[in-house]
Design a protein around this motif. Structure first.
Motif, short mmCIF file in Angstrom:
data_model
loop_
_atom_site.label_atom_id
_atom_site.label_comp_id
_atom_site.label_asym_id
_atom_site.label_seq_id
_atom_site.Cartn_x
_atom_site.Cartn_y
_atom_site.Cartn_z
N ILE A 149 33.47 30.85 43.70
CA ILE A 149 32.46 32.08 43.45
C ILE A 149 31.01 31.62 43.21
N LEU A 169 28.22 36.91 53.16
CA LEU A 169 29.12 37.98 53.26
C LEU A 169 30.36 37.67 53.54
N PHE A 172 32.27 35.60 51.27
CA PHE A 172 32.80 36.32 50.23
C PHE A 172 34.00 37.04 50.48
N LEU A 173 33.99 37.94 51.39
CA LEU A 173 35.07 38.60 51.90
C LEU A 173 36.31 37.81 52.16
N VAL A 176 37.60 36.32 48.86
CA VAL A 176 38.31 37.19 48.02
C VAL A 176 39.52 37.63 48.40
N ALA A 180 43.16 37.19 46.54
CA ALA A 180 44.12 38.27 46.34
C ALA A 180 45.69 38.00 46.90
N PHE B 14 49.51 46.99 47.70
CA PHE B 14 48.88 45.64 48.50
C PHE B 14 48.99 45.76 50.04
N VAL B 21 41.32 46.62 54.56
CA VAL B 21 40.52 45.32 54.68
C VAL B 21 40.52 45.31 56.21
N ALA B 27 31.31 47.58 54.33
CA ALA B 27 31.59 46.18 53.37
C ALA B 27 31.80 46.56 51.96
N VAL B 30 35.63 47.61 51.96
CA VAL B 30 36.50 46.43 52.44
C VAL B 30 36.50 45.77 50.99
N LEU B 31 35.48 45.71 50.02
CA LEU B 31 35.37 45.11 48.97
C LEU B 31 36.52 46.00 47.98
N ILE B 34 39.91 45.14 48.79
CA ILE B 34 40.57 43.91 48.12
C ILE B 34 40.80 44.17 46.66
N MET B 37 44.11 45.33 46.51
CA MET B 37 45.27 44.26 46.44
C MET B 37 45.46 43.49 45.12
N LEU B 38 44.04 43.34 44.43
CA LEU B 38 44.24 42.35 42.99
C LEU B 38 45.07 43.47 41.97
N GLU B 73 33.94 38.63 40.76
CA GLU B 73 33.97 38.62 41.97
C GLU B 73 32.93 39.80 42.41
N VAL B 74 33.43 41.07 42.09
CA VAL B 74 32.66 42.26 42.45
C VAL B 74 31.03 42.15 42.02
N GLY B 77 29.68 40.12 44.69
CA GLY B 77 29.76 40.85 46.18
C GLY B 77 29.02 41.78 46.27
N ILE B 80 25.42 40.50 47.11
CA ILE B 80 25.33 40.07 48.28
C ILE B 80 25.23 41.31 49.23
N VAL B 93 30.32 45.86 58.48
CA VAL B 93 30.74 44.34 58.89
C VAL B 93 30.94 44.03 60.35
#
Lengths: 491, 101
Positions: A149, A169, A172-173, A176, A180, B14, B21, B27, B30-31, B34, B37-38, B73-74, B77, B80, B93
């Motif tokens: 991170i 970016l 990061f993508l 992460v 997962a 998942f 993704v 972007a 995509v986040l 993810i 998935m988590l 992480e979020v 993210g 960014i 992206v």
């Protein structure tokens, strides 16, 4: 609930403070650097670097104080200090000092966010130091996130630069996403065994469902493959290295990558060694792809950071070869493979950081990152040219540098384990790799310079590169220096 | 309820995340994929934890760690993504291609 309270109470009483002293020192340093940055005037922000360096040296002292104190297990078995942990903690701290030296002038002259940068770098380094000792799934997860991170932020530290944004970016993508995937594998491993401690998982594996374990190992390996930039999960690495500030690229390609490998090695050797049949073929395939593709693409690079990125990918492949040699029950050859992986990682860290240091030194004042501009560097700055040549020769795996032994040990381990295919692919790749490393060396020594003035290298960087090169030569002359450590790090 | 219900749900979630993704260009989406998935991981952990009964506290603790780290992480993210939007006026992206090969 009662049980939980009892468990927590029992562990809280049993914390071995000496065992976690290195982590405490490093965490305290990170906090001090962050607070100190608040009170430093703008033209003294650079003081964060000597402060960080002092903290890392303090951490090294704490690590040294743990040598010879025997194996220590604390935090309810989640945290172990053994030879392996101490070796990698030491490697991380030494690499941390090298990265600080690379960063110093870059961030001071560029006036980027120095205090924040050193804070983030120390946090990420802390992740690596924790990872060396992590012996359960949660701790491994936390350690890998602690490495990653701050890395995302560091990659995007040049806020106005679109390339740096893009690097952050992408990193990061992919980072992460890989977490997962890795977590999904970990949750399946937990489900199959009911254990979070690696020892517990290993003990219960025999009774566990076979397909669930295969799936779990597959997801975990894929997740880590992103972190260590193994082909076909490597796309982010060259772009991220090129776009992020170069010292950060050096950080990501050494500490972050070695951190990923340490986690992978701990998981595979502590939790899943008895089911090595399921993961050996995955590693063999990854190793062959990673070495070959990495080297092939590196051949046509014109940008030194991208060259180092792709060559770093190929270098990961050689470590994966060692992991692909493990067979359940074959203790002798397994130990040899394990040691060769450990030795490779330690040597790789030093030589790769050295090469990045030389690239940063060359690019500093009006220099560039393009390889064609390196022509005739020998006439302009003989010392810098010699040092860079030394690091590249070491990466290529030719004498008289330590990289030679790193490759030889992995190669011998492959022969010992009778994996001749891997040994042959590795040998061929070493030849291809030598081609592009030596092409840079040839450019520096045998071509004419377009400019005459010497490249000015700051003293910090000169000392760091000199020490790294000296260490590499010393290990080449006397390989017992590292083999001894590797023997002690056996699980 | 049998544990397989939860595992199937988690596997589906998942898979939806993986699809998102791969297929999404924004972007932020995509986040979010993810994050799906988590959350699949969290469902797995909590379901297994309940399945193991009083032995399975570890799974719930792990899930809490995953939630906390996912939040961190979020935060990073989205920062960014905002930075990117300021500089490029897009968060697609597919357009992140200043650097190739």
């Amino acid at each position: 609930m009662m049980e939980l309270a009892q468990q927590v109470g029992a562990t809280a009483a049993a914390v071995d403070w000496h065992a976690i002293a290195p982590e405490l020192v490093l965490a305290a340093t990170a906090c001090i650097v962050l607070v100190a940055d608040l009170f430093l005037p703008d033209d003294a922000k650079w003081l964060a670097m000597p402060l960080s360096a002092a903290g890392i040296i303090g951490t090294l002292a704490a690590i040294v104080s743990l040598i010879g104190a025997g194996n220590r297990l604390t935090l309810a078995g989640a945290f172990e200090v053994d030879g392996f942990a101490l070796l990698f903690k030491g490697v991380f701290c030494v690499l941390g000092l090298l990265i600080l030296a690379i960063s110093f002038h870059y961030f001071r002259v560029g006036r980027y966010y120095q205090g924040e940068y050193y804070f983030l770098m120390l946090c990420s380094l802390l992740g690596g130091v924790v990872m060396s000792s992590a012996r359960d799934l949660v701790t491994i997860f936390i350690a890998i996130e602690l490495i990653s991170i701050p890395g995302f932020i560091m990659a995007g530290l040049r806020k106005g630069d679109a390339k740096s944004n893009e690097a952050a970016l992408k990193f990061f993508l992919f980072g992460v996403l890989s977490s997962a995937v890795m977590l999904y594998g970990m949750s399946l491993a937990y489900g199959a065994t009911g254990e979070l401690l690696l020892e517990g998982i290993r003990a219960k594996l025999t009774a566990a469902d076979e397909p669930l374990i295969v799936l779990s190992v597959f997801f975990i390996v894929v997740g880590f493959a992103f972190k260590i930039s193994a082909v076909p999960f490597h796309f982010w690495a060259p772009d991220t290295y090129e776009g992020s500030p170069s010292p950060v690229a050096a950080f990501l390609s050494t500490i972050s990558k070695i951190g990923g490998f340490v986690g992978l090695i701990v998981l595979m050797f502590r939790a899943f060694p008895d089911v090595a049949d399921t993961w050996r073929p995955i590693f063999a395939l990854l190793a062959i792809l990673t070495m070959t593709v990495g080297n092939m693409i590196a051949l046509r690079q014109t940008h030194i950071i991208r060259l180092l990125a792709y060559s770093g990918i190929a270098q990961s492949g050689y470590v994966l070869v060692a992991l692909a040699l493990i067979e359940p029950g074959a203790t002798a050859s397994n130990e040899q493979a394990f040691q060769s992986a450990v030795i490779y990682l330690a040597i790789y860290g030093i030589m790769d950081a050295g090469a990045f240091a030389a690239a940063v030194a060359f690019a500093r004042r009006g220099g560039s990152y393009f390889i064609e501009d390196y022509s005739g560097l020998w006439q302009r700055s003989p010392v810098l040219a010699t040092l860079l040549a030394g690091f590249l020769i070491s990466l290529a795996g030719t004498p008289p540098m330590a990289g030679f032994w790193a490759k030889v040990f992995v190669f011998l381990a492959a022969i010992e384990a009778q994996s001749y295919l891997l040994a042959i692919v590795m040998g061929l790749n070493a030849v291809v790799a030598a081609w592009y490393y030596l092409a840079v060396v040839k450019k520096m020594f045998f071509e004419k310079a377009e400019l005459a003035e010497p490249v000015e290298v700051p003293a910090v960087l000169r000392v760091a590169m000199g020490l790294a090169a000296a260490a590499l030569v010393a290990v080449f002359v006397y390989p017992r220096l590292v083999t001894e450590l590797a023997e002690r790090s056996l699980f | 309820m049998p544990i397989s219900y939860f595992l199937v749900l988690s596997a589906l979630l998942f898979s939806v995340g993986v699809y998102g993704v791969l297929a999404r260009q924004n972007a932020v989406l995509v986040l979010l994929s993810i994050e799906l998935m988590l959350n699949a991981v969290n469902i797995n952990l909590v379901a297994f934890s309940a399945f193991f009964g009083s032995e399975g506290v570890g799974g719930q603790v792990f899930a809490l760690f995953v939630i906390a780290v996912a939040a961190a992480e979020v935060g990073v993210g989205l920062a960014i993504v905002i930075l990117l939007f300021r500089n490029r006026q897009t968060v697609d992206v597919d357009e992140m291609s200043y650097m190739k090969w």
